[in-house]
Design a protein around this motif. Structure first.
Motif, PDB file in Angstrom:
ATOM      1  N   ARG A 111       0.775  -1.178   0.033  1.00 46.91           N
ATOM      2  CA  ARG A 111      -0.122   0.012  -0.152  1.00 46.91           C
ATOM      3  C   ARG A 111       0.872   1.262  -0.142  1.00 46.91           C
ATOM      4  NH1 ARG A 111      -3.205  -3.345   3.327  1.00 46.91           N
ATOM      5  NH2 ARG A 111      -2.115  -2.443   5.308  1.00 46.91           N
ATOM      6  N   GLU A 112       1.986   1.255   0.707  1.00 49.32           N
ATOM      7  CA  GLU A 112       2.820   2.390   0.884  1.00 49.32           C
ATOM      8  C   GLU A 112       3.483   2.754  -0.502  1.00 49.32           C
ATOM      9  OE1 GLU A 112       4.673   5.679   2.938  1.00 49.32           O
ATOM     10  OE2 GLU A 112       3.207   4.338   3.551  1.00 49.32           O
ATOM     11  N   ALA A 113       3.879   1.577  -1.154  1.00 48.44           N
ATOM     12  CA  ALA A 113       4.241   1.666  -2.430  1.00 48.44           C
ATOM     13  C   ALA A 113       3.548   2.084  -3.552  1.00 48.44           C
ATOM     14  CB  ALA A 113       5.188   0.498  -2.905  1.00 48.44           C
ATOM     15  N   SER A 114       2.282   1.898  -3.632  1.00 48.51           N
ATOM     16  CA  SER A 114       1.438   2.233  -4.598  1.00 48.51           C
ATOM     17  C   SER A 114       1.347   3.771  -4.423  1.00 48.51           C
ATOM     18  CB  SER A 114       0.004   1.650  -4.540  1.00 48.51           C
ATOM     19  OG  SER A 114      -0.377   1.979  -3.394  1.00 48.51           O
ATOM     20  N   GLY A 115       1.284   4.481  -3.449  1.00 45.12           N
ATOM     21  CA  GLY A 115       1.171   5.784  -3.212  1.00 45.12           C
ATOM     22  C   GLY A 115       2.394   6.464  -3.695  1.00 45.12           C
ATOM     23  N   HIS A 116       3.525   5.801  -3.997  1.00 48.36           N
ATOM     24  CA  HIS A 116       4.649   6.545  -4.562  1.00 48.36           C
ATOM     25  C   HIS A 116       4.918   6.390  -6.108  1.00 48.36           C
ATOM     26  CE1 HIS A 116       5.860   8.435  -0.841  1.00 48.36           C
ATOM     27  NE2 HIS A 116       5.258   7.246  -0.183  1.00 48.36           N
ATOM     28  N   ALA A 117       3.637   5.872  -6.832  1.00 46.09           N
ATOM     29  CA  ALA A 117       3.860   5.213  -8.143  1.00 46.09           C
ATOM     30  C   ALA A 117       4.920   4.103  -8.481  1.00 46.09           C
ATOM     31  CB  ALA A 117       4.435   6.399  -9.180  1.00 46.09           C
ATOM     32  N   PHE A 118       4.963   3.408  -7.252  1.00 55.04           N
ATOM     33  CA  PHE A 118       5.722   1.847  -7.447  1.00 55.04           C
ATOM     34  C   PHE A 118       4.965   0.897  -7.240  1.00 55.04           C
ATOM     35  CE2 PHE A 118       8.535  -1.137  -5.737  1.00 55.04           C
ATOM     36  CZ  PHE A 118       9.928  -1.072  -6.411  1.00 55.04           C
TER      37      PHE A 118
END
Length: 414
Positions: free
Chosen positions: A3-10
Protein backbone atom coordinates in the motif's frame (compact mmCIF):
# COMPACT_ATOMS: atom_id res chain seq x y z
CA UNK A 1 4.62 -2.12 2.08
CA UNK A 2 2.43 -2.77 -0.97
CA UNK A 3 0.00 0.00 0.00
CA UNK A 4 2.82 2.40 0.84
CA UNK A 5 4.54 1.72 -2.50
CA UNK A 6 1.39 2.31 -4.54
CA UNK A 7 1.18 5.85 -3.18
CA UNK A 8 4.60 6.57 -4.69
CA UNK A 9 3.92 5.27 -8.22
CA UNK A 10 5.82 2.08 -7.43
CA UNK A 11 4.46 -1.42 -8.04
CA UNK A 12 5.60 -3.74 -5.29
CA UNK A 13 4.63 -7.15 -6.61
CA UNK A 14 4.73 -10.25 -4.40
CA UNK A 15 6.24 -13.38 -5.94
CA UNK A 16 5.27 -16.86 -4.84
CA UNK A 17 8.41 -18.94 -4.14
CA UNK A 18 9.53 -21.39 -6.82
CA UNK A 19 7.35 -24.49 -6.62
CA UNK A 20 10.39 -26.70 -5.91
CA UNK A 21 11.09 -24.67 -2.74
CA UNK A 22 7.67 -25.15 -1.12
CA UNK A 23 9.32 -27.48 1.40
CA UNK A 24 10.88 -24.41 3.02
CA UNK A 25 7.42 -23.39 4.16
CA UNK A 26 6.37 -26.69 5.69
CA UNK A 27 4.79 -28.33 2.64
CA UNK A 28 6.39 -31.71 3.35
CA UNK A 29 4.77 -31.87 6.77
CA UNK A 30 1.44 -30.20 5.90
CA UNK A 31 0.88 -31.50 2.37
CA UNK A 32 3.22 -34.46 1.68
CA UNK A 33 1.18 -35.47 -1.37
CA UNK A 34 2.17 -32.24 -3.18
CA UNK A 35 5.90 -33.09 -3.03
CA UNK A 36 7.27 -34.70 -6.24
CA UNK A 37 8.02 -38.43 -6.23
CA UNK A 38 11.17 -40.28 -7.29
CA UNK A 39 14.75 -39.17 -7.92
CA UNK A 40 13.70 -37.25 -11.03
CA UNK A 41 11.79 -34.78 -8.87
CA UNK A 42 14.94 -33.69 -7.06
CA UNK A 43 16.29 -30.23 -7.73
CA UNK A 44 19.31 -30.85 -10.03
CA UNK A 45 21.42 -28.79 -7.63
CA UNK A 46 20.87 -31.24 -4.76
CA UNK A 47 24.57 -32.15 -4.82
CA UNK A 48 25.35 -28.62 -3.65
CA UNK A 49 23.85 -29.59 -0.31
CA UNK A 50 22.11 -27.18 2.02
CA UNK A 51 18.51 -26.43 1.20
CA UNK A 52 18.95 -27.70 -2.36
CA UNK A 53 19.24 -31.23 -0.97
CA UNK A 54 15.57 -31.13 0.03
CA UNK A 55 14.16 -29.24 -2.96
CA UNK A 56 11.73 -31.17 -5.20
CA UNK A 57 9.39 -30.12 -7.96
CA UNK A 58 5.70 -30.57 -7.05
CA UNK A 59 3.44 -33.46 -7.92
CA UNK A 60 0.69 -32.11 -10.18
CA UNK A 61 -1.37 -35.30 -10.11
CA UNK A 62 -3.27 -33.92 -7.14
CA UNK A 63 -5.43 -30.76 -7.39
CA UNK A 64 -3.82 -29.71 -4.12
CA UNK A 65 -1.08 -27.66 -5.82
CA UNK A 66 -3.68 -25.53 -7.59
CA UNK A 67 -5.67 -25.10 -4.35
CA UNK A 68 -2.56 -24.01 -2.40
CA UNK A 69 -1.56 -21.53 -5.10
CA UNK A 70 -5.10 -20.16 -5.41
CA UNK A 71 -5.23 -19.63 -1.66
CA UNK A 72 -1.90 -17.77 -1.74
CA UNK A 73 -3.10 -15.51 -4.58
CA UNK A 74 -6.39 -14.71 -2.86
CA UNK A 75 -4.58 -13.94 0.40
CA UNK A 76 -2.22 -11.55 -1.42
CA UNK A 77 -5.14 -9.85 -3.18
CA UNK A 78 -7.02 -9.47 0.09
CA UNK A 79 -4.01 -7.65 1.52
CA UNK A 80 -3.90 -5.15 -1.33
CA UNK A 81 -1.76 -6.80 -4.02
CA UNK A 82 -2.82 -5.67 -7.48
CA UNK A 83 -0.45 -7.96 -9.35
CA UNK A 84 1.24 -11.25 -8.43
CA UNK A 85 3.81 -13.57 -10.00
CA UNK A 86 3.92 -17.36 -9.70
CA UNK A 87 7.40 -18.86 -10.00
CA UNK A 88 7.47 -22.36 -11.48
CA UNK A 89 10.14 -24.86 -10.40
CA UNK A 90 13.51 -23.21 -10.80
CA UNK A 91 15.94 -25.90 -11.89
CA UNK A 92 15.67 -28.06 -14.99
CA UNK A 93 15.44 -30.90 -15.68
CA UNK A 94 13.08 -32.15 -12.99
CA UNK A 95 10.03 -34.39 -13.17
CA UNK A 96 7.69 -35.96 -10.65
CA UNK A 97 7.87 -39.68 -11.36
CA UNK A 98 4.49 -40.80 -10.04
CA UNK A 99 2.39 -42.78 -12.51
CA UNK A 100 -0.17 -40.02 -13.06
CA UNK A 101 2.45 -37.34 -13.81
CA UNK A 102 4.22 -39.64 -16.29
CA UNK A 103 1.21 -41.09 -18.06
CA UNK A 104 1.52 -38.60 -20.96
CA UNK A 105 5.32 -38.59 -20.85
CA UNK A 106 7.51 -36.08 -18.95
CA UNK A 107 5.52 -32.83 -18.94
CA UNK A 108 6.45 -31.30 -15.59
CA UNK A 109 6.50 -27.68 -16.71
CA UNK A 110 3.43 -27.96 -18.89
CA UNK A 111 1.52 -29.37 -15.90
CA UNK A 112 2.89 -26.70 -13.53
CA UNK A 113 1.91 -24.02 -16.04
CA UNK A 114 -1.61 -25.41 -16.33
CA UNK A 115 -2.06 -25.57 -12.54
CA UNK A 116 -0.76 -22.00 -12.20
CA UNK A 117 -2.99 -20.63 -14.99
CA UNK A 118 -6.01 -22.33 -13.43
CA UNK A 119 -5.10 -20.91 -10.00
CA UNK A 120 -4.88 -17.35 -11.35
CA UNK A 121 -8.15 -17.64 -13.24
CA UNK A 122 -9.88 -19.10 -10.17
CA UNK A 123 -8.65 -16.20 -8.01
CA UNK A 124 -9.78 -13.67 -10.63
CA UNK A 125 -13.38 -14.81 -10.12
CA UNK A 126 -13.15 -13.28 -6.66
CA UNK A 127 -10.72 -10.47 -7.59
CA UNK A 128 -11.42 -9.67 -11.28
CA UNK A 129 -8.97 -6.76 -11.42
CA UNK A 130 -6.04 -8.86 -10.21
CA UNK A 131 -3.19 -9.21 -12.72
CA UNK A 132 -1.31 -12.51 -12.78
CA UNK A 133 2.11 -13.43 -14.13
CA UNK A 134 3.92 -16.74 -14.57
CA UNK A 135 7.69 -16.83 -14.18
CA UNK A 136 9.71 -19.28 -16.29
CA UNK A 137 13.33 -20.47 -16.00
CA UNK A 138 13.27 -22.84 -18.99
CA UNK A 139 16.53 -23.36 -20.85
CA UNK A 140 17.18 -23.06 -24.58
CA UNK A 141 18.00 -25.94 -26.91
CA UNK A 142 15.49 -27.88 -29.01
CA UNK A 143 13.79 -29.59 -26.08
CA UNK A 144 13.64 -26.43 -23.97
CA UNK A 145 12.17 -24.44 -26.86
CA UNK A 146 9.47 -27.05 -27.48
CA UNK A 147 8.48 -27.15 -23.80
CA UNK A 148 8.48 -23.35 -23.73
CA UNK A 149 6.23 -23.08 -26.77
CA UNK A 150 3.74 -25.50 -25.23
CA UNK A 151 3.73 -23.63 -21.90
CA UNK A 152 3.38 -20.19 -23.49
CA UNK A 153 0.49 -21.42 -25.64
CA UNK A 154 -1.46 -22.08 -22.40
CA UNK A 155 -1.37 -18.44 -21.30
CA UNK A 156 -4.57 -16.48 -21.91
CA UNK A 157 -4.31 -12.76 -22.71
CA UNK A 158 -5.09 -11.95 -19.05
CA UNK A 159 -1.81 -13.49 -17.85
CA UNK A 160 1.65 -12.04 -18.40
CA UNK A 161 4.88 -14.03 -18.81
CA UNK A 162 8.29 -13.51 -17.23
CA UNK A 163 11.62 -15.13 -18.13
CA UNK A 164 15.04 -15.44 -16.52
CA UNK A 165 18.32 -17.29 -17.20
CA UNK A 166 19.23 -18.81 -20.57
CA UNK A 167 18.26 -17.34 -23.92
CA UNK A 168 15.31 -19.13 -25.48
CA UNK A 169 14.01 -18.63 -29.02
CA UNK A 170 10.43 -19.45 -28.01
CA UNK A 171 10.29 -16.51 -25.64
CA UNK A 172 11.92 -14.19 -28.18
CA UNK A 173 9.22 -15.17 -30.68
CA UNK A 174 6.51 -14.72 -28.05
CA UNK A 175 7.68 -11.14 -27.50
CA UNK A 176 8.04 -10.49 -31.23
CA UNK A 177 4.43 -11.61 -31.72
CA UNK A 178 3.28 -8.80 -29.43
CA UNK A 179 2.64 -10.69 -26.19
CA UNK A 180 3.52 -9.09 -22.84
CA UNK A 181 6.85 -10.57 -21.71
CA UNK A 182 9.35 -9.41 -19.12
CA UNK A 183 12.98 -10.47 -18.87
CA UNK A 184 15.06 -10.56 -15.71
CA UNK A 185 18.23 -10.68 -17.80
CA UNK A 186 18.86 -6.95 -17.67
CA UNK A 187 22.40 -5.84 -16.87
CA UNK A 188 23.46 -6.87 -13.36
CA UNK A 189 23.94 -3.82 -11.17
CA UNK A 190 25.43 -3.02 -7.81
CA UNK A 191 28.79 -3.73 -6.18
CA UNK A 192 28.13 -7.44 -5.82
CA UNK A 193 28.29 -7.77 -9.61
CA UNK A 194 30.70 -5.04 -10.69
CA UNK A 195 33.75 -3.54 -9.12
CA UNK A 196 33.59 -0.68 -11.62
CA UNK A 197 30.82 1.73 -10.74
CA UNK A 198 31.10 3.81 -13.92
CA UNK A 199 30.90 1.04 -16.53
CA UNK A 200 27.91 2.03 -18.64
CA UNK A 201 28.13 0.62 -22.17
CA UNK A 202 26.76 -2.79 -21.14
CA UNK A 203 23.68 -1.15 -19.63
CA UNK A 204 22.76 0.70 -22.80
CA UNK A 205 23.61 -2.28 -25.02
CA UNK A 206 21.36 -4.66 -23.06
CA UNK A 207 18.46 -2.21 -22.97
CA UNK A 208 18.80 -1.72 -26.75
CA UNK A 209 18.85 -5.48 -27.30
CA UNK A 210 15.62 -6.23 -25.45
CA UNK A 211 13.86 -3.13 -26.73
CA UNK A 212 14.55 -4.18 -30.31
CA UNK A 213 13.34 -7.71 -29.46
CA UNK A 214 10.00 -6.13 -28.33
CA UNK A 215 10.15 -7.30 -24.72
CA UNK A 216 7.66 -5.42 -22.54
CA UNK A 217 9.75 -5.02 -19.37
CA UNK A 218 13.32 -5.45 -18.24
CA UNK A 219 14.49 -6.11 -14.70
CA UNK A 220 18.06 -5.95 -13.47
CA UNK A 221 19.13 -8.23 -10.67
CA UNK A 222 21.05 -6.39 -7.97
CA UNK A 223 23.29 -7.80 -5.30
CA UNK A 224 24.24 -5.74 -2.27
CA UNK A 225 27.44 -7.04 -0.73
CA UNK A 226 28.88 -4.27 1.39
CA UNK A 227 32.44 -4.69 2.54
CA UNK A 228 32.42 -1.23 4.02
CA UNK A 229 32.19 -0.43 7.70
CA UNK A 230 28.91 -1.66 9.23
CA UNK A 231 27.64 1.85 9.77
CA UNK A 232 27.86 2.46 5.99
CA UNK A 233 26.31 -0.85 4.94
CA UNK A 234 23.37 -0.21 2.64
CA UNK A 235 24.32 3.40 2.10
CA UNK A 236 27.50 2.31 0.36
CA UNK A 237 25.58 0.11 -2.10
CA UNK A 238 23.30 3.00 -3.01
CA UNK A 239 26.27 5.32 -3.43
CA UNK A 240 28.21 2.78 -5.46
CA UNK A 241 25.24 2.05 -7.74
CA UNK A 242 24.13 5.67 -8.19
CA UNK A 243 25.58 6.01 -11.69
CA UNK A 244 24.38 2.56 -12.81
CA UNK A 245 20.81 3.14 -11.60
CA UNK A 246 20.75 6.56 -13.27
CA UNK A 247 21.88 4.93 -16.53
CA UNK A 248 19.06 2.39 -16.26
CA UNK A 249 16.57 5.22 -15.73
CA UNK A 250 18.03 7.18 -18.64
CA UNK A 251 17.71 4.53 -21.36
CA UNK A 252 14.72 2.55 -20.15
CA UNK A 253 12.84 5.85 -20.22
CA UNK A 254 14.13 6.67 -23.70
CA UNK A 255 16.22 4.01 -25.42
CA UNK A 256 17.17 6.54 -28.12
CA UNK A 257 18.10 9.22 -25.60
CA UNK A 258 21.41 10.90 -24.95
CA UNK A 259 24.73 9.34 -25.90
CA UNK A 260 27.17 8.14 -23.25
CA UNK A 261 29.10 11.39 -22.99
CA UNK A 262 26.05 13.67 -22.79
CA UNK A 263 24.41 11.44 -20.19
CA UNK A 264 27.64 11.33 -18.16
CA UNK A 265 27.95 15.12 -18.21
CA UNK A 266 24.35 15.53 -17.04
CA UNK A 267 24.86 13.01 -14.25
CA UNK A 268 28.09 14.76 -13.18
CA UNK A 269 26.34 18.14 -13.07
CA UNK A 270 23.46 16.75 -10.97
CA UNK A 271 25.93 15.10 -8.60
CA UNK A 272 28.07 18.25 -8.43
CA UNK A 273 31.36 16.95 -9.77
CA UNK A 274 33.86 19.74 -10.29
CA UNK A 275 34.11 19.50 -14.09
CA UNK A 276 31.20 17.70 -15.80
CA UNK A 277 32.79 18.00 -19.29
CA UNK A 278 35.94 16.29 -17.97
CA UNK A 279 33.82 13.47 -16.57
CA UNK A 280 32.03 13.11 -19.91
CA UNK A 281 35.37 12.89 -21.69
CA UNK A 282 36.62 10.42 -19.06
CA UNK A 283 33.58 8.17 -19.66
CA UNK A 284 34.08 8.28 -23.42
CA UNK A 285 37.78 7.43 -23.22
CA UNK A 286 37.45 4.73 -20.56
CA UNK A 287 34.32 3.05 -21.97
CA UNK A 288 36.21 0.43 -24.08
CA UNK A 289 38.55 -0.39 -21.18
CA UNK A 290 35.70 -0.70 -18.70
CA UNK A 291 33.64 -2.82 -21.10
CA UNK A 292 36.55 -5.24 -21.38
CA UNK A 293 37.16 -5.28 -17.64
CA UNK A 294 33.50 -5.95 -16.89
CA UNK A 295 33.69 -9.13 -18.96
CA UNK A 296 37.08 -10.02 -17.47
CA UNK A 297 35.87 -9.66 -13.88
CA UNK A 298 32.51 -11.42 -14.21
CA UNK A 299 34.17 -14.82 -13.78
CA UNK A 300 35.22 -13.72 -10.32
CA UNK A 301 37.79 -15.49 -8.21
CA UNK A 302 36.96 -18.90 -9.68
CA UNK A 303 38.29 -17.87 -13.11
CA UNK A 304 41.62 -16.85 -11.61
CA UNK A 305 41.84 -20.03 -9.55
CA UNK A 306 41.07 -22.21 -12.55
CA UNK A 307 43.66 -20.39 -14.64
CA UNK A 308 46.24 -20.71 -11.86
CA UNK A 309 45.75 -24.46 -11.96
CA UNK A 310 46.70 -24.37 -15.65
CA UNK A 311 49.89 -22.34 -15.31
CA UNK A 312 52.09 -25.36 -16.00
CA UNK A 313 50.15 -26.48 -19.06
CA UNK A 314 52.54 -27.32 -21.85
CA UNK A 315 51.87 -26.56 -25.50
CA UNK A 316 49.07 -24.21 -26.44
CA UNK A 317 48.15 -21.83 -23.58
CA UNK A 318 44.88 -22.47 -21.73
CA UNK A 319 41.82 -20.65 -23.07
CA UNK A 320 41.75 -18.11 -20.23
CA UNK A 321 45.31 -16.98 -21.00
CA UNK A 322 44.96 -17.28 -24.77
CA UNK A 323 41.85 -15.10 -24.54
CA UNK A 324 43.70 -12.14 -23.01
CA UNK A 325 44.18 -9.12 -25.28
CA UNK A 326 47.42 -9.12 -27.25
CA UNK A 327 50.31 -7.45 -25.37
CA UNK A 328 50.14 -4.42 -27.68
CA UNK A 329 46.39 -4.01 -27.06
CA UNK A 330 46.95 -4.40 -23.33
CA UNK A 331 49.61 -1.70 -23.45
CA UNK A 332 47.26 0.68 -25.27
CA UNK A 333 44.54 0.14 -22.65
CA UNK A 334 47.03 0.85 -19.85
CA UNK A 335 48.09 4.04 -21.65
CA UNK A 336 44.41 5.03 -21.91
CA UNK A 337 44.16 4.72 -18.13
CA UNK A 338 47.28 6.87 -17.71
CA UNK A 339 45.78 9.63 -19.85
CA UNK A 340 42.44 9.32 -18.09
CA UNK A 341 44.06 10.04 -14.71
CA UNK A 342 44.36 13.70 -15.65
CA UNK A 343 40.65 13.89 -16.47
CA UNK A 344 39.82 12.02 -13.27
CA UNK A 345 41.72 14.60 -11.27
CA UNK A 346 39.74 17.42 -12.89
CA UNK A 347 36.43 15.88 -11.75
CA UNK A 348 37.44 16.26 -8.11
CA UNK A 349 35.80 12.87 -7.39
CA UNK A 350 37.93 10.37 -5.49
CA UNK A 351 35.83 7.49 -6.84
CA UNK A 352 36.71 8.40 -10.44
CA UNK A 353 40.43 8.56 -9.72
CA UNK A 354 40.33 5.30 -7.78
CA UNK A 355 38.42 3.55 -10.53
CA UNK A 356 41.02 4.66 -13.06
CA UNK A 357 43.78 3.29 -10.83
CA UNK A 358 41.86 0.06 -10.27
CA UNK A 359 41.29 -0.46 -14.00
CA UNK A 360 44.97 0.13 -14.74
CA UNK A 361 46.06 -2.17 -11.95
CA UNK A 362 43.70 -4.94 -13.05
CA UNK A 363 45.14 -4.78 -16.56
CA UNK A 364 48.64 -4.83 -15.07
CA UNK A 365 47.74 -7.93 -13.05
CA UNK A 366 46.38 -9.69 -16.13
CA UNK A 367 49.56 -8.91 -18.04
CA UNK A 368 51.61 -10.11 -15.06
CA UNK A 369 49.69 -13.38 -15.07
CA UNK A 370 50.53 -13.92 -18.73
CA UNK A 371 54.21 -13.15 -18.14
CA UNK A 372 54.26 -15.62 -15.24
CA UNK A 373 52.73 -18.30 -17.46
CA UNK A 374 55.37 -17.67 -20.11
CA UNK A 375 58.20 -17.77 -17.56
CA UNK A 376 56.95 -21.03 -16.04
CA UNK A 377 56.71 -22.65 -19.47
CA UNK A 378 60.06 -21.43 -20.79
CA UNK A 379 62.29 -24.28 -21.89
CA UNK A 380 65.40 -24.28 -19.58
CA UNK A 381 67.47 -25.84 -22.34
CA UNK A 382 66.95 -22.88 -24.65
CA UNK A 383 66.71 -20.16 -22.00
CA UNK A 384 69.44 -20.38 -19.38
CA UNK A 385 68.08 -17.22 -17.72
CA UNK A 386 64.77 -18.97 -16.94
CA UNK A 387 65.25 -19.06 -13.11
CA UNK A 388 65.89 -15.33 -12.94
CA UNK A 389 63.02 -14.57 -15.34
CA UNK A 390 60.67 -16.79 -13.35
CA UNK A 391 61.69 -15.14 -10.07
CA UNK A 392 61.16 -11.65 -11.51
CA UNK A 393 57.78 -12.58 -13.02
CA UNK A 394 56.59 -14.07 -9.74
CA UNK A 395 57.59 -11.00 -7.74
CA UNK A 396 56.04 -8.66 -10.32
CA UNK A 397 52.75 -10.57 -10.24
CA UNK A 398 52.71 -10.59 -6.42
CA UNK A 399 53.26 -6.84 -6.41
CA UNK A 400 50.50 -6.26 -8.97
CA UNK A 401 47.99 -8.31 -6.95
CA UNK A 402 48.91 -6.60 -3.68
CA UNK A 403 48.40 -3.16 -5.25
CA UNK A 404 45.12 -4.27 -6.83
CA UNK A 405 43.89 -5.38 -3.41
CA UNK A 406 45.00 -2.12 -1.82
CA UNK A 407 43.14 0.02 -4.38
CA UNK A 408 40.04 -2.16 -4.05
CA UNK A 409 39.98 -1.64 -0.30
CA UNK A 410 40.32 2.12 -0.84
CA UNK A 411 37.27 1.98 -3.13
CA UNK A 412 35.22 0.58 -0.25
CA UNK A 413 35.88 3.74 1.77
CA UNK A 414 34.64 6.19 -0.86
Amino acid sequence: LIREASGHAFLLMPHMPHHDYLFRYGAEELYPEVIGKGDGARNPCYKWGGSFAQARCPCTATPLLQRIVTGWIESAAAQGAREISLWLSERVPCQCECGECLKDGPRQFQRETRASVDAIMAARKKYPDLQGRIFFTLAGGAEGVQVSEECLAMLPPEIKAEKVYAANAAFDQYAADGHWLATYNGPRVGPGYWTLRYEVEAIKKTIDQYHQARYSALYCLSRGASLAAPEKAGGWEREFGNFQYAALAEWTWNVDGRNLRDFAEAWAAINRLAAPPAFGEWIASMAPVEAYLRDATLGGISAWVQAAGQLQTKGAPPAWIAGLPAPEQMRRMIETCDRAMTLAGQTGAASVALETRYARQFLQALEGFRELYQAINDDPSTNPARPQKLDAAGKSFDTALAELDRVYLEIQKV
